[in-house]
Motif scaffolding. Structure first.
Motif, PDB file in Angstrom:
ATOM      1  N   LEU A   1     -66.448  46.725 -47.456  1.00 16.39           N
ATOM      2  CA  LEU A   1     -66.078  47.962 -46.765  1.00 16.39           C
ATOM      3  C   LEU A   1     -64.630  47.904 -46.284  1.00 16.39           C
ATOM      4  CD1 LEU A   1     -69.298  48.740 -44.659  1.00 16.39           C
ATOM      5  CD2 LEU A   1     -68.447  49.983 -46.665  1.00 16.39           C
ATOM      6  N   GLY A   2     -64.233  46.767 -45.717  1.00 13.33           N
ATOM      7  CA  GLY A   2     -62.848  46.601 -45.285  1.00 13.33           C
ATOM      8  C   GLY A   2     -61.877  46.637 -46.454  1.00 13.33           C
ATOM      9  N   LEU A   3     -62.252  46.009 -47.560  1.00 16.87           N
ATOM     10  CA  LEU A   3     -61.416  46.035 -48.762  1.00 16.87           C
ATOM     11  C   LEU A   3     -61.221  47.454 -49.260  1.00 16.87           C
ATOM     12  CD1 LEU A   3     -60.034  44.641 -51.208  1.00 16.87           C
ATOM     13  CD2 LEU A   3     -62.313  44.413 -52.223  1.00 16.87           C
ATOM     14  N   ALA A   4     -62.304  48.217 -49.315  1.00 13.07           N
ATOM     15  CA  ALA A   4     -62.207  49.605 -49.776  1.00 13.07           C
ATOM     16  C   ALA A   4     -61.368  50.452 -48.829  1.00 13.07           C
ATOM     17  CB  ALA A   4     -63.608  50.199 -49.922  1.00 13.07           C
ATOM     18  N   ALA A   5     -61.474  50.181 -47.518  1.00 18.06           N
ATOM     19  CA  ALA A   5     -60.710  50.961 -46.538  1.00 18.06           C
ATOM     20  C   ALA A   5     -59.215  50.716 -46.688  1.00 18.06           C
ATOM     21  CB  ALA A   5     -61.171  50.608 -45.125  1.00 18.06           C
ATOM     22  N   VAL A   6     -58.809  49.461 -46.833  1.00 11.39           N
ATOM     23  CA  VAL A   6     -57.378  49.147 -46.962  1.00 11.39           C
ATOM     24  C   VAL A   6     -56.821  49.691 -48.274  1.00 11.39           C
ATOM     25  CG1 VAL A   6     -55.675  47.292 -47.067  1.00 11.39           C
ATOM     26  CG2 VAL A   6     -57.605  47.114 -45.494  1.00 11.39           C
ATOM     27  N   LEU A   7     -57.572  49.503 -49.367  1.00 10.30           N
ATOM     28  CA  LEU A   7     -57.118  50.037 -50.647  1.00 10.30           C
ATOM     29  C   LEU A   7     -57.058  51.559 -50.618  1.00 10.30           C
ATOM     30  CD1 LEU A   7     -58.995  47.770 -53.231  1.00 10.30           C
ATOM     31  CD2 LEU A   7     -56.579  47.689 -52.578  1.00 10.30           C
ATOM     32  N   GLY A   8     -58.042  52.180 -49.964  1.00  6.99           N
ATOM     33  CA  GLY A   8     -58.025  53.634 -49.852  1.00  6.99           C
ATOM     34  C   GLY A   8     -56.826  54.128 -49.067  1.00  6.99           C
TER      35      GLY A   8
END
Length: 257
Positions: free
Chosen positions: A132-139
């Motif tokens: 979830l954190g990975l997706a948030a930063v990439l987003g």
């Protein structure tokens, strides 16, 4: 993806150790060209994004042992609890039942021990939080990129790969394969020449690719504050080393300008 998080955890620990060494050495390199400090941060970047050395003998936490360490701790605690219960029952004078039928009944009924059920669930939860954190930063990175591209819609080509636009406040390089230099319309005269030399130096050294890789490492290791501090210090050393290269190439007479 459950197995990916132990790998990332191993990478972030080893990279943090290298980053701490760089942070310790960095103050002693004040009189040395900043390019050396910049190169040291590239070593940290390599540890953050390259998993090849994780399975080597010098790995901080071998991947094959990450999942088993938790199981061993749980199994040892269960064994100690069973021994304690046995001593208590013996002290009360009660007969100690044979534990073998109990184990057989558990195996027949399909009841799993905590080492078989709790540990995978824990790693699964941690892996989901990390994703979830990975997706948030990439987003956030994708959103920032397209927002910036929208500001450059009416950029005017000056020459070669140099563009001018009045919707930005500071110059920068954008693009990986064919990077372009974008300048604020208010920058003119000798200041414009120095800025162009600075940005062209970034392109020549492939700094735009390095920053993109570092941002990727931020997304992967978003939970590690050491990575964020490393990115900030790396960016500072990158800019200062680029200024030094421009001064060395064009002469120290332009230092004040």
């Amino acid at each position: 993806m459950t197995n990916a998080f132990p790998l990332v955890l191993n990478m972030t620990i080893s990279a943090s150790l290298v980053a701490f060494v760089v942070m310790f050495v960095r103050p002693f390199l004040r009189k040395v060209p900043k390019v050396f400090s910049y190169i040291l941060w590239l070593v940290v970047l390599f540890r953050l994004i390259c998993p090849l050395s994780i399975e080597s003998n010098i790995a901080v936490i071998p991947i094959s042992e990450v999942g088993t360490q938790v199981n061993q701790i749980i199994e040892e605690s269960i064994s100690s609890m069973e021994i304690g219960k046995e001593k208590v029952s013996q002290g009360q004078g009660a007969e100690v039942p044979n534990p073998e039928p109990i184990l057989d009944n558990q195996s027949q009924t399909g009841v799993r021990s905590p080492s078989e059920s709790s540990s995978p669930v824990t790693w699964d939860i941690l892996s989901r939080i990390w994703m979830l954190g990975l997706a948030a930063v990439l987003g956030y990175g994708v959103y920032s990129y397209f927002s910036l591209k929208q500001k450059l819609t009416f950029a005017t080509l000056v020459t070669r790969n140099i563009y001018e636009v009045d919707t930005i406040l500071s110059p920068f390089v954008l693009g990986l394969i064919s990077p372009k230099i974008y300048l604020p319309a208010t920058v003119q005269g000798e200041e414009r020449e120095y800025i162009l030399k600075h940005e062209e130096c970034h392109i020549k050294r492939l700094d735009h690719i390095v920053k993109a890789l570092y941002f990727l490492s931020l997304a992967i290791h978003w939970f590690n504050p050491v990575v964020w501090v490393s990115f900030s210090l790396m960016t500072k050393d990158m800019e200062m080393s680029c200024d030094e290269m421009v001064i060395n190439r064009w002469g120290k007479d332009i230092r004040a300008d």
